[in-house]
Enzyme design. Structure first.
Site, mmCIF file in Angstrom:
data_model
loop_
_atom_site.group_PDB
_atom_site.id
_atom_site.type_symbol
_atom_site.label_atom_id
_atom_site.label_comp_id
_atom_site.label_asym_id
_atom_site.label_seq_id
_atom_site.Cartn_x
_atom_site.Cartn_y
_atom_site.Cartn_z
ATOM 1 N N SER A 185 1.040 -1.236 0.035
ATOM 2 C CA SER A 185 -0.131 -0.056 0.041
ATOM 3 C C SER A 185 0.935 1.315 -0.045
ATOM 4 O O SER A 185 1.727 1.404 0.656
ATOM 5 C CB SER A 185 -0.880 -0.170 1.424
ATOM 6 O OG SER A 185 -1.358 1.286 1.383
ATOM 7 N N TYR A 193 -2.434 0.233 10.045
ATOM 8 C CA TYR A 193 -2.400 -0.487 9.049
ATOM 9 C C TYR A 193 -1.094 -0.369 8.105
ATOM 10 O O TYR A 193 -0.621 -1.340 7.510
ATOM 11 C CB TYR A 193 -3.571 0.171 8.100
ATOM 12 C CG TYR A 193 -3.818 -0.391 6.488
ATOM 13 C CD1 TYR A 193 -4.072 -1.618 6.257
ATOM 14 C CD2 TYR A 193 -3.646 0.580 5.620
ATOM 15 C CE1 TYR A 193 -4.200 -2.167 4.958
ATOM 16 C CE2 TYR A 193 -3.667 0.143 4.348
ATOM 17 C CZ TYR A 193 -3.830 -1.089 3.912
ATOM 18 O OH TYR A 193 -3.994 -1.349 2.575
HETATM 19 N N1 LIG Z 1 -8.396 -0.579 -2.461
HETATM 20 C C1 LIG Z 1 -7.289 -0.094 -2.248
HETATM 21 O O1 LIG Z 1 -7.360 1.237 -2.555
HETATM 22 C C2 LIG Z 1 -5.903 -0.396 -1.797
HETATM 23 C C3 LIG Z 1 -5.050 0.456 -1.511
HETATM 24 C C4 LIG Z 1 -3.799 -0.187 -1.242
HETATM 25 C C5 LIG Z 1 -3.526 -1.470 -0.916
HETATM 26 N N2 LIG Z 1 -4.605 -2.291 -0.903
HETATM 27 C C6 LIG Z 1 -4.706 -3.801 -0.579
HETATM 28 O O2 LIG Z 1 -5.132 -4.316 -1.671
HETATM 29 C C7 LIG Z 1 -5.526 -5.749 -1.170
HETATM 30 C C8 LIG Z 1 -7.085 -5.719 -1.684
HETATM 31 O O3 LIG Z 1 -7.823 -4.757 -1.193
HETATM 32 P P1 LIG Z 1 -9.427 -4.377 -1.467
HETATM 33 O O4 LIG Z 1 -9.437 -3.015 -1.902
HETATM 34 O O5 LIG Z 1 -9.880 -5.377 -2.606
HETATM 35 O O6 LIG Z 1 -9.835 -4.937 -0.067
HETATM 36 P P2 LIG Z 1 -11.336 -5.877 0.273
HETATM 37 O O7 LIG Z 1 -11.410 -5.789 1.662
HETATM 38 O O8 LIG Z 1 -12.383 -5.502 -0.426
HETATM 39 O O9 LIG Z 1 -10.579 -7.328 -0.006
HETATM 40 C C9 LIG Z 1 -9.843 -7.791 1.054
HETATM 41 C C10 LIG Z 1 -10.555 -9.474 0.957
HETATM 42 O O10 LIG Z 1 -9.625 -10.072 1.828
HETATM 43 C C11 LIG Z 1 -10.619 -10.942 2.779
HETATM 44 N N3 LIG Z 1 -9.875 -10.949 3.949
HETATM 45 C C12 LIG Z 1 -9.565 -10.350 4.996
HETATM 46 N N4 LIG Z 1 -8.961 -10.812 6.016
HETATM 47 C C13 LIG Z 1 -8.860 -12.195 5.633
HETATM 48 C C14 LIG Z 1 -8.321 -13.631 6.084
HETATM 49 N N5 LIG Z 1 -7.738 -13.278 7.300
HETATM 50 N N6 LIG Z 1 -8.635 -14.594 5.607
HETATM 51 C C15 LIG Z 1 -9.289 -14.577 4.460
HETATM 52 N N7 LIG Z 1 -9.598 -13.808 3.647
HETATM 53 C C16 LIG Z 1 -9.466 -12.224 4.409
HETATM 54 C C17 LIG Z 1 -12.021 -10.004 2.828
HETATM 55 O O11 LIG Z 1 -13.011 -10.866 3.304
HETATM 56 C C18 LIG Z 1 -11.934 -9.315 1.689
HETATM 57 O O12 LIG Z 1 -12.808 -9.993 0.672
HETATM 58 C C19 LIG Z 1 -5.537 -5.562 0.441
HETATM 59 O O13 LIG Z 1 -3.981 -6.296 0.763
HETATM 60 C C20 LIG Z 1 -5.234 -4.028 0.812
HETATM 61 O O14 LIG Z 1 -4.617 -3.991 1.652
HETATM 62 C C21 LIG Z 1 -6.022 -1.848 -1.417
#
Ligand SMILES: NC(=O)c1ccc[n+]([C@@H]2O[C@H](COP(=O)([O-])OP(=O)(O)OC[C@H]3O[C@@H](n4cnc5c(N)ncnc54)[C@H](O)[C@@H]3O)[C@@H](O)[C@H]2O)c1
Length: 321
Positions: free
Chosen positions: A131, A156
């Site tokens: 991130s 985070y």
């Molecule tokens: N969306 C953004 O802008 C953004 C920015 C930077 C980083 N990220 C990273 O990208 C990745 C995806 O993010 P996103 O926006 O799709 O979030 P999201 O919350 O929609 O997706 C994450 C998924 O992981 C699952 N999850 C969480 N903990 C879990 C566990 N212990 N076991 C199994 N499943 C689990 C959740 O149920 C969810 O469906 C994450 O690692 C997040 O930190 C996202």
């Protein structure tokens, strides 16, 4: 053309994971999804991604907590996993102040379980989500991968940086090829309800006011979901031995520009309450993406004024407005 692989997508019911899973399926790979469908936000949206977005993508789904080593081991024993696309995490800067142990569990223990299984079952490579938050309040912009990342301003961010460090140790000790991708504010259809583009659109269409944090003076590098997916797929294919790469649009846009895009696409003017920044938030994000260009041949294409209308159109359709 890539030889079809069996690819484990963690967090495949999530926003980014579900889009990637779909793309990997379209490319002919066998997609195995693990996700615990937790209720950080409405799990029916996660289920709908599996049922609708992934309706035409053959995939195998396991409702599993990635930190549950025994059950994850069963997944690895049941399938010969070639590659791992690790998207599961507890996301969100603000919730980290309320539920820090969830971040430790999913982001740190969950990632460590995966690294261990990747080593034991000898996968070809791992691409994992990091991130922009690891940069904290940066001294200068745009941020480069070599900039300081040891002063996180949210838990985070601290856990995301910790996953990069754990990954490096596994790369070094076991020769595991790993790419950590630092995403910058990802938005688009099937997006996350806790993110501003989603809640602002909801408020606009319901005629409700919004809180604009940082008195409207924040700016973000907004990255469209299709561009992120392209970057992830390229990283899976290129398989650098070790890399940390920024994936952003490469532009800092004022938050107010995003709000104007939402207003135009929704055809509504929002009532705005200007409020102070929330603890853990940064003033600005802006990625230097020259490394991802060079290593992956990746070029983001979608601007806010093209991407936000696509999101608003999806929102209207999904929620019947
Ligand atoms: N969306 C953004 O802008 C953004 C920015 C930077 C980083 N990220 C990273 O990208 C990745 C995806 O993010 P996103 O926006 O799709 O979030 P999201 O919350 O929609 O997706 C994450 C998924 O992981 C699952 N999850 C969480 N903990 C879990 C566990 N212990 N076991 C199994 N499943 C689990 C959740 O149920 C969810 O469906 C994450 O690692 C997040 O930190 C996202």
């Amino acid at each position: 053309m890539e030889k079809p692989r069996t690819i484990l997508v963690t967090g495949g019911a999530g926003f980014i994971g579900s889009h990637v899973a779909r793309r990997l399926g379209e490319l002919g790979h066998t997609v195995i999804i693990v996700d615990n469908l937790n209720d950080y936000y409405d799990p029916t949206l996660k289920q709908a991604r599996l049922d609708t977005l992934l309706a035409d993508t053959p995939h195998i789904f396991y409702q599993v907590d990635i930190a549950d080593e025994a059950t994850m081991r069963n997944v690895f024993e049941s399938h010969k996993i070639d590659q791992i696309c690790h998207q599961a995490a507890q996301a969100g800067v603000r919730y980290a102040a309320q539920a820090p142990l969830v971040y430790e569990h999913s982001n740190m223990r969950g990632t460590l379980v995966l690294l261990e299984l990747a080593r034991e079952f000898v996968v070809e490579n791992i691409v994992m989500a990091s991130s922009s938050s690891v940069y904290g309040d940066a001294a200068h912009y745009p941020v480069k991968e070599t900039d300081i990342t040891d002063q996180p301003i949210s838990l985070y961010a601290a856990t995301k940086r910790a996953t990069e460090l754990m990954a490096h140790s596994y790369h070094h000790l076991y020769n595991l090829p790993i790419t950590c991708l630092r995403y910058f504010t990802v938005y688009g259809p099937w997006g996350r309800p806790d993110m501003a583009f989603f809640s602002f659109t909801k408020a606009a269409l319901e005629g409700k006011p919004i809180d604009v944090f940082g008195q409207g003076k924040l700016s973000r590098d907004f990255t469209y979901i299709d561009d992120i997916v392209e970057g992830i797929v390229r990283a899976l294919e290129v398989r650098p031995p070790w890399a940390i790469l920024n994936l952003g649009r490469g532009k800092a846009e004022p938050l107010m520009s995003m709000i104007e895009c939402v207003e135009r696409a929704a055809g509504k003017t929002l009532t705005k309450n200007f409020v102070d920044m929330q603890p853990g938030d940064v003033r600005e994000t802006w990625a230097d993406i020259s490394q991802a260009r060079k290593l992956l041949g990746w070029e983001p294409k979608v601007n806010l004024d093209e991407g936000i209308p696509k999101f608003v159109e999806w929102y209207r359709e999904c929620y019947g407005i």
